[in-house]
Enzyme design. Structure first.
Site, PDB file in Angstrom:
ATOM      1  N   ASP A 178      -0.441 -13.014  41.742  1.00 10.47           N
ATOM      2  CA  ASP A 178      -1.904 -12.992  41.605  1.00 10.47           C
ATOM      3  C   ASP A 178      -2.365 -13.898  40.468  1.00 10.47           C
ATOM      4  O   ASP A 178      -3.437 -14.504  40.535  1.00 10.47           O
ATOM      5  CB  ASP A 178      -2.380 -11.560  41.328  1.00 10.47           C
ATOM      6  N   GLY A 179      -1.532 -13.980  39.415  1.00  9.14           N
ATOM      7  CA  GLY A 179      -1.877 -14.815  38.259  1.00  9.14           C
ATOM      8  C   GLY A 179      -2.061 -16.272  38.662  1.00  9.14           C
ATOM      9  O   GLY A 179      -2.887 -16.984  38.091  1.00  9.14           O
ATOM     10  N   ASN A 234     -11.256 -11.927  38.497  1.00 10.49           N
ATOM     11  CA  ASN A 234     -10.945 -10.497  38.331  1.00 10.49           C
ATOM     12  C   ASN A 234     -12.004  -9.796  37.489  1.00 10.49           C
ATOM     13  O   ASN A 234     -12.747  -8.984  37.980  1.00 10.49           O
ATOM     14  CB  ASN A 234      -9.597 -10.315  37.636  1.00 10.49           C
ATOM     15  N   ASP A 270     -12.433   2.003  23.495  1.00 12.16           N
ATOM     16  CA  ASP A 270     -11.634   0.781  23.328  1.00 12.16           C
ATOM     17  C   ASP A 270     -12.332  -0.442  23.905  1.00 12.16           C
ATOM     18  O   ASP A 270     -12.001  -1.566  23.546  1.00 12.16           O
ATOM     19  CB  ASP A 270     -10.274   0.958  24.012  1.00 12.16           C
TER      20      ASP A 270
HETATM   21  N1  LIG Z   1      -3.482  -2.413  31.881  1.00  9.48           N
HETATM   22  C1  LIG Z   1      -3.528  -3.276  32.860  1.00  9.48           C
HETATM   23  O1  LIG Z   1      -3.369  -2.985  34.031  1.00  9.48           O
HETATM   24  C2  LIG Z   1      -3.847  -4.695  32.531  1.00  9.48           C
HETATM   25  C3  LIG Z   1      -3.911  -5.121  31.211  1.00  9.48           C
HETATM   26  C4  LIG Z   1      -4.230  -6.452  30.970  1.00  9.48           C
HETATM   27  C5  LIG Z   1      -4.486  -7.334  32.037  1.00  9.48           C
HETATM   28  N2  LIG Z   1      -4.409  -6.864  33.294  1.00  9.48           N
HETATM   29  C6  LIG Z   1      -4.710  -7.713  34.433  1.00  9.48           C
HETATM   30  O2  LIG Z   1      -3.970  -8.878  34.465  1.00  9.48           O
HETATM   31  C7  LIG Z   1      -4.789  -9.885  34.974  1.00  9.48           C
HETATM   32  C8  LIG Z   1      -4.225 -11.217  34.646  1.00  9.48           C
HETATM   33  O3  LIG Z   1      -3.152 -11.374  35.529  1.00  9.48           O
HETATM   34  P1  LIG Z   1      -1.969 -12.372  35.214  1.00  9.48           P
HETATM   35  O4  LIG Z   1      -1.075 -12.399  36.400  1.00  9.48           O
HETATM   36  O5  LIG Z   1      -2.549 -13.636  34.707  1.00  9.48           O
HETATM   37  O6  LIG Z   1      -1.268 -11.672  34.013  1.00  9.48           O
HETATM   38  P2  LIG Z   1       0.129 -10.912  33.972  1.00  9.48           P
HETATM   39  O7  LIG Z   1       1.194 -11.886  34.325  1.00  9.48           O
HETATM   40  O8  LIG Z   1       0.187 -10.163  32.713  1.00  9.48           O
HETATM   41  O9  LIG Z   1       0.031  -9.904  35.229  1.00  9.48           O
HETATM   42  C9  LIG Z   1      -0.758  -8.767  35.212  1.00  9.48           C
HETATM   43  C10 LIG Z   1      -0.538  -7.956  36.488  1.00  9.48           C
HETATM   44  O10 LIG Z   1      -1.802  -7.746  37.114  1.00  9.48           O
HETATM   45  C11 LIG Z   1      -1.666  -8.014  38.485  1.00  9.48           C
HETATM   46  N3  LIG Z   1      -2.939  -8.467  39.015  1.00  9.48           N
HETATM   47  C12 LIG Z   1      -3.641  -9.564  38.704  1.00  9.48           C
HETATM   48  N4  LIG Z   1      -4.750  -9.637  39.444  1.00  9.48           N
HETATM   49  C13 LIG Z   1      -4.729  -8.562  40.263  1.00  9.48           C
HETATM   50  C14 LIG Z   1      -5.602  -8.076  41.260  1.00  9.48           C
HETATM   51  N5  LIG Z   1      -6.741  -8.697  41.543  1.00  9.48           N
HETATM   52  N6  LIG Z   1      -5.282  -6.934  41.898  1.00  9.48           N
HETATM   53  C15 LIG Z   1      -4.154  -6.279  41.595  1.00  9.48           C
HETATM   54  N7  LIG Z   1      -3.289  -6.673  40.667  1.00  9.48           N
HETATM   55  C16 LIG Z   1      -3.577  -7.809  39.993  1.00  9.48           C
HETATM   56  C17 LIG Z   1      -0.648  -9.098  38.587  1.00  9.48           C
HETATM   57  O11 LIG Z   1      -0.084  -9.094  39.882  1.00  9.48           O
HETATM   58  C18 LIG Z   1       0.326  -8.653  37.524  1.00  9.48           C
HETATM   59  O12 LIG Z   1       1.251  -7.753  38.045  1.00  9.48           O
HETATM   60  C19 LIG Z   1      -6.132  -9.630  34.332  1.00  9.48           C
HETATM   61  O13 LIG Z   1      -7.177 -10.211  35.037  1.00  9.48           O
HETATM   62  C20 LIG Z   1      -6.162  -8.124  34.343  1.00  9.48           C
HETATM   63  O14 LIG Z   1      -6.818  -7.628  35.479  1.00  9.48           O
HETATM   64  C21 LIG Z   1      -4.095  -5.573  33.557  1.00  9.48           C
HETATM   65  N1  LIG Z   2       0.029 -23.396  37.406  1.00 10.88           N
HETATM   66  C1  LIG Z   2      -0.039 -22.610  36.345  1.00 10.88           C
HETATM   67  N2  LIG Z   2      -0.211 -23.118  35.113  1.00 10.88           N
HETATM   68  C2  LIG Z   2      -0.275 -22.318  34.035  1.00 10.88           C
HETATM   69  N3  LIG Z   2      -0.168 -20.994  34.075  1.00 10.88           N
HETATM   70  C3  LIG Z   2       0.013 -20.430  35.280  1.00 10.88           C
HETATM   71  C4  LIG Z   2       0.088 -21.208  36.474  1.00 10.88           C
HETATM   72  N4  LIG Z   2       0.272 -20.384  37.512  1.00 10.88           N
HETATM   73  C5  LIG Z   2       0.307 -19.141  37.003  1.00 10.88           C
HETATM   74  N5  LIG Z   2       0.147 -19.167  35.668  1.00 10.88           N
HETATM   75  C6  LIG Z   2       0.159 -18.027  34.765  1.00 10.88           C
HETATM   76  O1  LIG Z   2       1.455 -17.470  34.801  1.00 10.88           O
HETATM   77  C7  LIG Z   2       1.360 -16.058  34.724  1.00 10.88           C
HETATM   78  C8  LIG Z   2       2.231 -15.401  35.767  1.00 10.88           C
HETATM   79  O2  LIG Z   2       1.825 -15.820  37.029  1.00 10.88           O
HETATM   80  P1  LIG Z   2       1.911 -14.904  38.310  1.00 10.88           P
HETATM   81  O3  LIG Z   2       1.130 -13.675  38.138  1.00 10.88           O
HETATM   82  O4  LIG Z   2       1.532 -15.766  39.456  1.00 10.88           O
HETATM   83  O5  LIG Z   2       3.436 -14.589  38.411  1.00 10.88           O
HETATM   84  P2  LIG Z   2       4.159 -13.225  38.199  1.00 10.88           P
HETATM   85  O6  LIG Z   2       3.730 -12.629  36.906  1.00 10.88           O
HETATM   86  O7  LIG Z   2       5.607 -13.491  38.383  1.00 10.88           O
HETATM   87  O8  LIG Z   2       3.676 -12.414  39.437  1.00 10.88           O
HETATM   88  P3  LIG Z   2       3.313 -10.876  39.455  1.00 10.88           P
HETATM   89  O9  LIG Z   2       2.119 -10.803  38.558  1.00 10.88           O
HETATM   90  O10 LIG Z   2       3.023 -10.591  40.882  1.00 10.88           O
HETATM   91  O11 LIG Z   2       4.507 -10.186  38.932  1.00 10.88           O
HETATM   92  C9  LIG Z   2      -0.108 -15.705  34.862  1.00 10.88           C
HETATM   93  O12 LIG Z   2      -0.612 -15.311  33.610  1.00 10.88           O
HETATM   94  C10 LIG Z   2      -0.768 -16.962  35.287  1.00 10.88           C
HETATM   95  O13 LIG Z   2      -2.067 -17.138  34.728  1.00 10.88           O
END
Ligand SMILES: NC(=O)c1ccc[n+]([C@@H]2O[C@H](COP(=O)([O-])OP(=O)(O)OC[C@H]3O[C@@H](n4cnc5c(N)ncnc54)[C@H](O)[C@@H]3O)[C@@H](O)[C@H]2O)c1
Ligand SMILES: Nc1ncnc2c1ncn2[C@@H]1O[C@H](COP(=O)(O)OP(=O)(O)OP(=O)(O)O)[C@@H](O)[C@H]1O
Length: 524
Positions: free
Chosen positions: A288-289, A367, A397
């Site tokens: 999703d990131g 998001n 918080d």
């Molecule tokens: N306590 C928490 O659950 C918490 C805390 C901080 C941030 N987040 C979420 O992480 C997001 C950033 O994601 P990232 O991947 O860049 O960071 P990250 O790599 O720390 O991943 C955060 C997790 O959130 C999940 N996630 C992201 N968007 C989602 C969605 N729309 N629906 C369900 N799950 C989702 C990702 O799959 C990942 O498992 C923020 O937008 C925020 O929503 C969650």
């Molecule tokens: N092309 C990119 N350049 C820089 N940052 C990126 C890029 N693609 C993803 N990221 C960052 O890398 C982080 C991890 O990406 P992503 O959530 O896709 O992978 P993941 O953490 O392995 O997957 P999941 O969240 O499902 O476990 C996210 O914070 C996202 O913002």
């Protein structure tokens, strides 16, 4: 003229000069007429009520004068707007005439002889009654979407637009054949209110001309992603598509082999700003990131995104990377079911700014925007307003303002509801509120929310956008948030409902419980 004393109540209509006054009154449609009446010399021996009446007429005269002044300035304003409108219209017509028609556009594409599997293209109806070349009768054309942006953009979009594939969006409901898009959600014919048209429907994208350029965005530092990315690039080249990747990825590819020199990229931030003009389709390889990252690259219109799942969860990534060939073939051919994911546009307004409008650049989130206490050990104290009405004060918080797509992310963890991404709304979810009754809210999509850090706040607050780009908010600073006009279209594997339910079942094991056994006590 002697006063008629037969009247006991002194009613003005019984005055000897009654006819003269009434005639004047009936002609009173200008200030001049009133003036004349006022200036008539008072008859000797006139009674008190006549003086009163003349005072009243003086007041009427003043009011009429004010009304005339108001009307004149309103007329001046109206004619100024009319002039601006005419100018704008003329400018638009000139611009429209400069651009090729969609039919010509389609011919351009076919001339380029791009190999693409069967396209079922519908000719676009262009009649005299339909001078707007991009207005679809039963949907919206991609050019129409881009058109608005063009008005604001200083870049030369038109010349670039011609290279983009055009598409058309259709709206439909299950069981409903009529996919005509109507803006009227509510009808009130004959005084009866009905909501025959749904504001949100399953959306279907049909290519009008073949997509030519694909942008591939990948999660960094992942071997599996690198392997699939390289393989996908080779396959896309075979089917004669142009490919863009990020500068980092191009360098990685070239380090592997000079074969990848055909892969295009951009140099700087300006290059990123022009991406939406060149790219027909975005492919993401990650979780999703990576979808959030893809969305963050587009500050305006976003091309359709095809998200392949290469992460652990994947609420927004329905496609399996192992089957990328079949999947991309079908997407390039169309039609595609898409989810139009709304984004929130956020402005930070600094107390130091001289005017309300002196804000930092808007930030778009897919998001959520989170306002929390950051490293501060104090409770946040945030005053929240919705369209200028006081909502509440958040002491805890922090607060999450989430889209419905983000409802399954941080907002869910803070106790918010899971909401189908196509539901138009803004989630208002507190983080650890220090009160017993702070339930999360869902507000309608059309509102503007303002989060103010009061001057008497003990600490600072911090805003973060899709979990990134933290900005400090000091006392007096505010964050203003509303729905953006630029959604993120993501391709569906099934349809948006099917994909949403699948993701909460598979990703969260939502409401999973062993089924109770058949044998046991029963109602008698
Ligand atoms: N306590 C928490 O659950 C918490 C805390 C901080 C941030 N987040 C979420 O992480 C997001 C950033 O994601 P990232 O991947 O860049 O960071 P990250 O790599 O720390 O991943 C955060 C997790 O959130 C999940 N996630 C992201 N968007 C989602 C969605 N729309 N629906 C369900 N799950 C989702 C990702 O799959 C990942 O498992 C923020 O937008 C925020 O929503 C969650
Ligand atoms: N092309 C990119 N350049 C820089 N940052 C990126 C890029 N693609 C993803 N990221 C960052 O890398 C982080 C991890 O990406 P992503 O959530 O896709 O992978 P993941 O953490 O392995 O997957 P999941 O969240 O499902 O476990 C996210 O914070 C996202 O913002």
């Amino acid at each position: 003229m002697a006063p008629d004393t037969s009247s006991s109540n002194g009613n003005a209509s019984n005055l000897p000069s009654e006819n003269g006054f009434l005639d004047s009154l009936s002609l009173l449609n200008s200030e001049k007429a009133v003036k004349e009446v006022i200036e008539q010399p008072l008859v000797e021996g006139i009674e008190g009520h006549l003086v009163e009446f003349s005072e009243a007429m003086r007041t009427v005269g003043k009011v009429l004068r004010r009304a005339a002044d108001g009307k004149a300035s309103a007329q001046a304003e109206a004619s100024e707007w009319k002039r601006k409108y005419e100018l704008e219209r003329e400018k638009n017509l000139q611009l429209e005439n400069k651009v090729l028609s969609p039919a010509e556009l389609h011919n351009n594409h076919t001339e380029k002889n791009i190999e693409n599997s069967a396209q079922h293209l519908e000719p676009m109806h262009e009649t005299k009654e339909q001078p707007q070349k991009y207005r679809g009768k039963y949907g919206i054309y991609s050019h129409e979407v881009l058109w608005d942006k063009e008005q604001n953009s200083c870049s030369n979009v038109h010349s670039k637009l011609l290279r983009k594939a055009s598409f058309k969006l259709h709206w439909s409901c299950k069981g409903e054949k009529n996919d005509q898009h109507k803006h009227d959600v509510v009808s009130f014919e004959k005084g009866n209110i009905t909501t025959a048209e749904r504001s949100s429907k399953q959306i279907c994208l049909k290519w009008e001309s073949p997509p030519q350029t694909v942008l591939i965005l990948t999660k960094p530092n992942s071997i599996s992603v690198k392997v699939i990315c390289a393989e996908m690039i080779r396959w896309l080249k075979e089917i004669k598509l142009s490919i863009y990747v990020e500068p980092r990825v191009r360098m990685e590819l070239l380090a592997e082999s000079s074969y990848y020199s055909f892969v295009q990229t951009w140099k700087d931030d300006d290059g990123v700003l022009l991406l939406h003009e060149k790219v027909d389709l975005v492919v993401t390889l990650g979780g999703d990131g990576t979808v959030l990252w893809a969305a963050s690259l587009f500050k305006g219109p976003v091309p359709p995104i095809v998200p392949f799942s290469l992460g652990s969860l994947g609420f927004m990534t329905p496609f399996h990377s192992e089957q990328y060939r079949e999947c991309l073939k079908s997407i390039l051919q169309g039609p595609i079911s898409i989810t139009l994911r709304n984004r929130l546009q956020c402005h930070v307004i600094r107390d130091a700014a001289k005017t309300e409008y002196e804000t930092e650049e808007p930030i778009l989130v897919l998001n959520e925007v989170t306002i929390d206490r950051g490293i501060s050990s104090f409770l946040t104290n945030l005053e929240c307003y919705c369209d200028n009405s006081f909502v509440t004060c958040v002491q805890g918080d922090g607060l999450i303002l989430s889209t419905t797509s983000g409802s399954t992310a941080y907002s869910l963890a803070a106790g918010g509801s899971m909401v189908h991404p196509q539901v138009p709304g803004i989630l208002f979810t507190p983080i650890c509120p220090h009160s017993l009754s702070f339930r999360p809210l869902i507000l309608p999509e059309h509102v503007t929310i303002r989060i103010q850090v009061p001057f008497n706040s003990r600490g600072h607050a911090w805003a973060s956008f899709d979990g990134k780009d933290r900005k400090q908010l000091g006392p007096g600073d505010a964050l203003v948030c509303s729905m953006s006009v630029w959604p993120v279209p993501t391709a569906c594997r099934g349809d948006s409902t099917n994909d949403f339910l699948h993701s909460i079942h598979e990703g969260l094991h939502w409401n999973l419980r062993k089924t109770q056994s058949f044998d046991g006590p029963r109602e008698s």
